[in-house]
Design an enzyme around this catalytic site. Structure first.
Site, PDB file in Angstrom:
ATOM      1  N   ARG A   1       0.835  -1.196   0.000  1.00 26.58           N
ATOM      2  CA  ARG A   1       0.000   0.000   0.000  1.00 26.58           C
ATOM      3  C   ARG A   1       0.874   1.251   0.000  1.00 26.58           C
ATOM      4  NH1 ARG A   1      -1.214   2.822   4.294  1.00 26.58           N
ATOM      5  NH2 ARG A   1      -1.200   1.064   5.735  1.00 26.58           N
TER       6      ARG A   1
ATOM      7  N   LYS B   1      -7.776   5.111 -19.890  1.00 27.99           N
ATOM      8  CA  LYS B   1      -8.067   5.496 -21.259  1.00 27.99           C
ATOM      9  C   LYS B   1      -6.830   5.309 -22.146  1.00 27.99           C
ATOM     10  CE  LYS B   1     -12.103   6.705 -19.586  1.00 27.99           C
ATOM     11  NZ  LYS B   1     -11.983   6.711 -18.129  1.00 27.99           N
TER      12      LYS B   1
ATOM     13  N   ASP C   1      -6.811  18.172 -16.307  1.00 19.05           N
ATOM     14  CA  ASP C   1      -7.131  16.800 -16.708  1.00 19.05           C
ATOM     15  C   ASP C   1      -6.618  16.623 -18.131  1.00 19.05           C
ATOM     16  OD1 ASP C   1      -8.265  14.432 -17.634  1.00 19.05           O
ATOM     17  OD2 ASP C   1     -10.124  14.712 -16.515  1.00 19.05           O
TER      18      ASP C   1
ATOM     19  N   TYR D   1     -16.086  16.922 -16.846  1.00 18.28           N
ATOM     20  CA  TYR D   1     -16.495  15.522 -16.790  1.00 18.28           C
ATOM     21  C   TYR D   1     -17.545  15.336 -15.700  1.00 18.28           C
ATOM     22  CZ  TYR D   1     -16.291  10.532 -15.788  1.00 18.28           C
ATOM     23  OH  TYR D   1     -16.618   9.231 -15.548  1.00 18.28           O
TER      24      TYR D   1
END
Length: 384
Positions: free
Chosen positions: A48, A199, A174, A101
């Site tokens: 982690r 993406k 972004d 978005y």
């Protein structure tokens, strides 16, 4: 290593020192042995906190974007959430675009607003208005998305960043649609960059992930704390898949862009379409800004159907190569209806998407096949 494609292949990915393996090992481990208590070997103690495979991806992302630090997350929304948690507190204000978005707006409006953060959704293309709003609201964060999803608006990153910095705001960009292969936000004044690596960076529709890249040590420490403490990290295998996808990012973005440009130019002439939204078209109102800050225009475009929402819905079921599915950025071409799919949650708000709008994620198939597919689908609308 200065060339983009060279860094995409080599940054953070030295051959394994033990075996000489050209592809670095995939470290599927949760914990790491220590010789002395409290002194991790190589800085790794628990996955982690850090994992060698994830660290390789983070070094690669920082190199590609020209940042000092990068942090890999389990999704794009987890990445953006981490940045917002790291920078905002109750009483702060965030300015974002009025066609941002939908998922980002949903988080801000439904999670951060009850926590005490306020927001403004504005038209970033009007720099005079941007200056007025930022001067009046004194935001902590100005969030830019360019090109926007799905309206394909272009934001002048340098212009907005200059205004934001005059008033002490951090600028978050972004860069998911453009990727660092086509657009370099740090060079335009951004303070941080966020990606849905699901993406184009992953590029094959087989891995979900996100990233935050920064170029400031103080900001990096804050994001690193949130990543470590809350633990929404990418798994080693997801980091490995993303690294593998990135190796061909430059080549893929070139093909995505050329295919989308050809489609956009052809579809502008189709009688079933009232408007094509693509920054590579001279008809795009911000084409000149796009040319100034992008090296090519990407693989995303949107269409507005002349006959309205019924035609837009019908088009979804008439294509053969374009697959009806949400998401974007894979090697295969996708088609979707934002107002009922990815952007349904912002219906009735200032971010509502026109109901005659169709979004295309243009893949890397042969352009002749893609053009024939979308053309036959559009032609069939008149035969209903």
């Amino acid at each position: 290593m200065t060339g983009f494609n060279t860094r995409a292949i080599h940054a953070g990915q030295e051959p394994d020192r033990v075996t000489g393996a050209v592809v670095p090992p995939l470290y599927l481990t949760t914990t790491f042995r220590q010789d002395v208590p409290g002194e991790p070997l190589g800085g790794f103690e628990y996955s982690r906190c850090a994992n060698p495979t994830r660290s390789a991806l983070e070094a690669n992302l920082a190199s590609l974007e020209g940042g000092t630090h990068a942090y890999s997350f389990a999704s794009g929304m987890a990445a953006e959430d981490a940045f917002l948690r790291a920078t905002l507190k109750p009483g702060d204000h965030i300015v974002l675009g009025n066609d941002a978005y939908a998922g980002t707006y949903r988080v801000i409006d439904n999670i951060l607003v009850p926590w005490g953060v306020s927001h403004s959704c504005i038209d970033f293309t009007d720099l005079a208005h941007v200056a007025e709003v930022i001067s009046a609201t004194k935001p902590r964060v100005v969030r830019i998305e360019t090109p926007t999803n799905p309206m394909m608006t272009i934001v002048d990153v340098a212009g907005v960043s200059a205004i934001a910095h005059q008033h002490g705001a951090l600028v978050l960009v972004d860069n998911t649609f453009a990727t660092p292969a086509l657009q370099r936000p740090f060079e335009l004044g951004a303070d941080a960059i966020v990606h849905s690596t699901t993406k184009y960076l992953g590029g094959h529709s087989d891995v979900i992930g996100g990233a935050v890249v920064v170029n400031n040590d103080e900001l990096a420490e804050k994001v690193a704390q949130i990543q470590n403490w809350l633990g929404a990290v990418s798994s080693p295998f997801d980091a490995y898949l993303t690294l593998r996808g990135i190796k061909t990012l430059g080549l893929r973005m070139g093909r995505h862009s050329s295919n989308a440009q050809t489609l956009a130019e052809a579809l502008e002439r189709h009688p079933a379409i009232s408007r094509v939204l693509y920054p590579g078209l001279a008809s795009h109102p911000l084409h000149d800004v796009a040319r100034r800050q992008m090296s090519a225009f990407g693989g995303m475009l949107s269409l507005q159907l002349a006959s309205g929402s019924a035609a837009a819905r019908a088009l979804q079921t008439r294509t053969e190569l374009f697959i009806l599915a949400p998401s974007l950025g894979g090697v295969e071409s996708l088609i979707e209806y934002p107002s009922a799919m990815t952007h349904q949650s912002v219906g009735g708000t200032v971010l509502e998407v026109p109901d005659n709008l169709v979004r295309l994620s243009v893949g890397i198939e042969n352009i002749e096949d893609l053009l024939a597919d979308i053309t036959q689908a559009l032609d069939s609308l008149s035969n209903r």
